[in-house]
Write an enzyme that holds these catalytic residues in place. Structure first.
Site, mmCIF file in Angstrom:
data_model
loop_
_atom_site.group_PDB
_atom_site.id
_atom_site.type_symbol
_atom_site.label_atom_id
_atom_site.label_comp_id
_atom_site.label_asym_id
_atom_site.label_seq_id
_atom_site.Cartn_x
_atom_site.Cartn_y
_atom_site.Cartn_z
ATOM 1 N N GLU A 53 0.779 -1.181 0.036
ATOM 2 C CA GLU A 53 -0.018 -0.262 -0.075
ATOM 3 C C GLU A 53 0.962 1.458 -0.169
ATOM 4 O O GLU A 53 1.926 1.220 0.754
ATOM 5 C CB GLU A 53 -0.862 -0.088 1.296
ATOM 6 C CG GLU A 53 -1.795 -1.009 1.143
ATOM 7 C CD GLU A 53 -3.075 -0.644 2.482
ATOM 8 O OE1 GLU A 53 -3.113 0.052 2.882
ATOM 9 O OE2 GLU A 53 -3.885 -1.655 2.632
ATOM 10 N N CYS A 107 -2.603 6.438 9.694
ATOM 11 C CA CYS A 107 -1.399 5.748 10.258
ATOM 12 C C CYS A 107 -1.762 4.519 11.095
ATOM 13 O O CYS A 107 -2.724 4.649 12.017
ATOM 14 C CB CYS A 107 -0.990 6.845 11.351
ATOM 15 S SG CYS A 107 0.684 6.424 12.484
#
Length: 341
Positions: free
Chosen positions: A93, A332
């Site tokens: 990703e 995150c």
């Protein structure tokens, strides 16, 4: 030294010039190839129209080193998450984070992550392998191409622990800086901290921003959240950070994910302040981004503010970073390569 990597992406101008000469072409073709790879983002040699057609046909499908976009999702805040297919079928990703003034790419350095932080989706996923230099650089080119904007900042905060793949990460930093003209000061390398690795990075004397994922104010709590911390006491970690500052003359950023009722109490803020007093550093507080695989909760805004106030009272430089991309599981700690929504 000439790279033995077969793919063209990841090679320097010198290496590309050597390669074209090996193919019987004049040296100036190396500069053309370099420009098409790093400025125009060529995905195949067939695209490079300045090359003779006969030579392009002879080269066939010689690998450039670009990934394929397996899936793309756009968050309501305009952050874009990409699932990229590598040559061996594995998926990583990358995240593109736009603002009016900059375009930041959050890149992965490994397929998965072996660190297994308890609050992180990538850690729950497991680990397959390190990424190669060209696979890191490709992520930046992919985002740049998709946004049709120049990338200004790159953070090594995606899947993986960058210091476990230090050689490829350093090589990628140099390419991003020298070949794609992104300032080193606009690049950030993030780590949970590994014995000997911080000093090794420091000795490269880069001008990047260095971020340490601390996430705890004492050793017991840190071992609970980050299993690898058992072999790296917080006292030694902070001492290595001081050496990093002495070698590079660059401050350290400490990342601290706030988990409700776990590490967000005033006593934790005081402990953290005591560790960092006199440190040339900055603390980034990150309210936890939820994942399905863990039961932690994000503290409310008042608790976050209280934690920051305590640090400020102890003269610690601190700010709150609210992650972008929550609507696409692109924030995150949420990257996993299999979860889209």
């Amino acid at each position: 030294m000439i790279s033995t990597e077969k793919t063209l992406l990841g090679k320097s101008l010198e290496e590309l010039t050597h390669w074209v000469q090996q193919q019987g072409q004049p040296a100036y073709r190396g500069k053309q190839l370099h420009q098409w790879l790093y400025q125009k983002g060529a995905r195949s040699l067939e695209e490079i129209s300045v090359f003779p057609k006969l030579w392009r046909n002879q080269l066939g499908n010689y690998p450039v080193g670009r990934s394929k976009i397996n899936y793309r999702i756009i968050s309501p805040d305009a952050t874009r998450k990409y699932l990229l297919s590598l040559d061996d079928g594995l998926i990583i990703e990358a995240v593109g984070i736009p603002t009016t003034k900059r375009l930041t790419v959050c890149v992965s350095s490994q397929v998965g992550c072996p660190i297994a932080c308890d609050f992180c989706a990538t850690g729950k996923r497991g680990y397959d392998r390190n990424l190669k230099t060209h696979e890191i650089v490709d992520q930046v080119l992919t985002v740049q191409e998709d946004f049709q904007r120049r990338v200004s900042h790159v953070v090594f905060m995606g899947m993986g622990e960058p210091l476990l793949n230090l050689e490829a990460v350093i090589s990628a930093v140099k390419i991003l800086n020298q070949d794609m003209h992104i300032s080193q000061r606009s690049l950030t390398i993030s780590t949970v901290g590994l014995p000997q690795k911080i000093i090794r990075l420091a000795n490269h004397n880069l001008q990047v921003t260095f971020a340490v994922s601390l996430h705890a104010s004492n050793q017991v709590l840190r071992e609970k959240l980050i299993p690898s911390a058992i072999s790296y006491p917080i006292k030694q970690l902070l001492e290595d950070c001081r050496q990093y500052i002495a070698i590079t003359r660059r401050r350290v950023t400490f990342e601290y994910i706030l988990l409700e009722g776990v590490n967000d109490l005033p006593k934790h803020a005081i402990e953290l302040a005591n560790h960092l007093r006199g440190f040339q550093s900055h603390v980034n507080l990150i309210p936890y981004n939820p994942i399905e695989e863990a039961n932690y909760k994000r503290p409310n805004q008042q608790k976050t503010q209280n934690f920051m106030n305590v640090l400020q009272q102890h003269k610690i430089a601190v700010s709150v970073r609210y992650s972008r991309g929550l609507g696409a599981n692109a924030a995150c700690g949420q990257l996993q390569s299999s979860r889209l929504f």
